[in-house]
Design an enzyme around this catalytic site. Sequence first.
Site, short mmCIF file in Angstrom:
data_model
loop_
_atom_site.label_atom_id
_atom_site.label_comp_id
_atom_site.label_asym_id
_atom_site.label_seq_id
_atom_site.Cartn_x
_atom_site.Cartn_y
_atom_site.Cartn_z
N SER A 307 0.83 -1.13 0.06
CA SER A 307 0.07 0.00 0.02
C SER A 307 0.69 1.23 -0.14
CB SER A 307 -0.94 0.05 1.22
OG SER A 307 -1.72 0.75 0.92
N LYS A 332 -0.97 -3.89 -3.54
CA LYS A 332 -2.23 -3.43 -3.13
C LYS A 332 -2.53 -2.09 -3.79
CE LYS A 332 -5.68 -2.13 0.31
NZ LYS A 332 -5.63 -0.61 0.04
N GLN A 336 -9.57 2.85 -0.23
CA GLN A 336 -10.82 2.68 0.21
C GLN A 336 -11.36 4.00 0.92
OE1 GLN A 336 -8.41 0.10 0.57
NE2 GLN A 336 -9.39 -0.59 -1.07
#
Length: 485
Positions: A307, A332, A336
């Site tokens: 991430s 990733k 979100q």
Amino acid sequence: MTFKGRTVLAFILLSMFASSIMTLTIVNPSIFAAGGKDGAALGGGASGLTGKDYAKLATTYQLIENKFLNEVDHEKIVNGAINGMLATLDDPFTVYMDQKEAQQFDENIASSFQGIGAEVTSEDGKVTIVSPIKGSPAEKAGLHANDVILSVNGEKLDGLTLNQAIMKIRGPKGTQAKLEIGRSGTPEPISVIVVRDDIDVETVFGEMLPNNIGKIEIRQFASNTAPRFKEELKKLEASGMKGLIIDVRNDPGGLLSAVVEIVEPFVPKGKAIVQIENRKGEKEETPSQGTGKPYPVTVLINKGSASASEILAGALRDSAGSKLVGETTFGKGTVQVTFEKEMGDGSNIKMTVYKWLTPNGTWIHKKGISPDVPVEQPAFFKVAPLSKKSELKPDMNSEDVKNLQTMLQGLGYSPDRSDGYFSDKTATAVKAFQRMNSLPVTGEVDTETANKLEKAVLTAIRDPKNDLQLKAAVQQVEAAIGVKK
């Protein structure tokens, strides 16, 4: 952080939902700010539920409540309906949190926590470790990135949502979590006991290596990470640093605002740090306002870099010319948004709404970022803990013996083979280890010897002289600054 002057409106979540710290940043790019089905806001319209839809849902609930054999829990049924809808999206990062889970989520953003200290996600319905937090009980117990947690204290995790599984993994300091672990290359599940503890929230560690090479390790991107990074960087620069290594190995991610603030000084003004893409394929980038640095920067990455760590690695390689050393990252590439206010009762939905792309426009989701200089660590860095189900003795042949041989080899002993057969030379190597550690010299591995072996392996893993990836990163910087050997 802003995108083309737009004000910040929506919560963007970059790290996996985890047993460790969950962090948010606030961002709403202009191309996503309109609301409705393409924006952060919830809107009605023709695509909403019809009266017939509501009637079907209500009828189903009434049938369950009035006709089902057993009494039902209202809240459990409603939560199950929400989880069912989200499950159809087939996205492990889109989850529902009931009031208790949402409260825990909020607490994790701003405070320390108690647990095993491992970032986890859901892959194909399995609870999978992204990375153990450095120095945590999970790391000390020998858990690795991509390990699958099958059960906790005898309770299988099959069929649970990720949040429900996390609630079972976490627990008060001092309590035990007996985990059944599935690991690639190991045919039988591994039993690992982890003693839960307070997890250290310090995120940045700096030091000066020989030849004036600075090294800053970032363990996660939390609210205090960017200021702490600046402090350590300032110290190193003031001490005459000629090159820098940024270590984001086993860093599961965190705040987007933190990574942008850290990266920006290294990226010349106008160059992109990251791009965001919505469901329509519309993209918007975050341009740097920095000036760049006069010294070379190398980034250390591995399978546990996820991430925000991947954003850092991609930005520094694409826009600052940095070299990446180590292993391909986790992969990733989604963003979100949380919808706690919209739920209205203390529960929360975290939903994937955007992609993020590297400055060059690459979407790394499920692929990761490959290093410029691939370097694997020694085999003992990834060895499984011994099961301790029974003593290991000569003439045995098992996966445990194979792991024993890997440990002995990594510690400098010579078991003569690594195929899992407990030979005479393996016994001789065990005796040598026992002699060096004031243990009964039997040549057999009981629980005491197994525990000492595992502790010695962990010490060896933490010894920089065994860190082949760090050595390679140092060589990259040395070559760039012209160190003569």
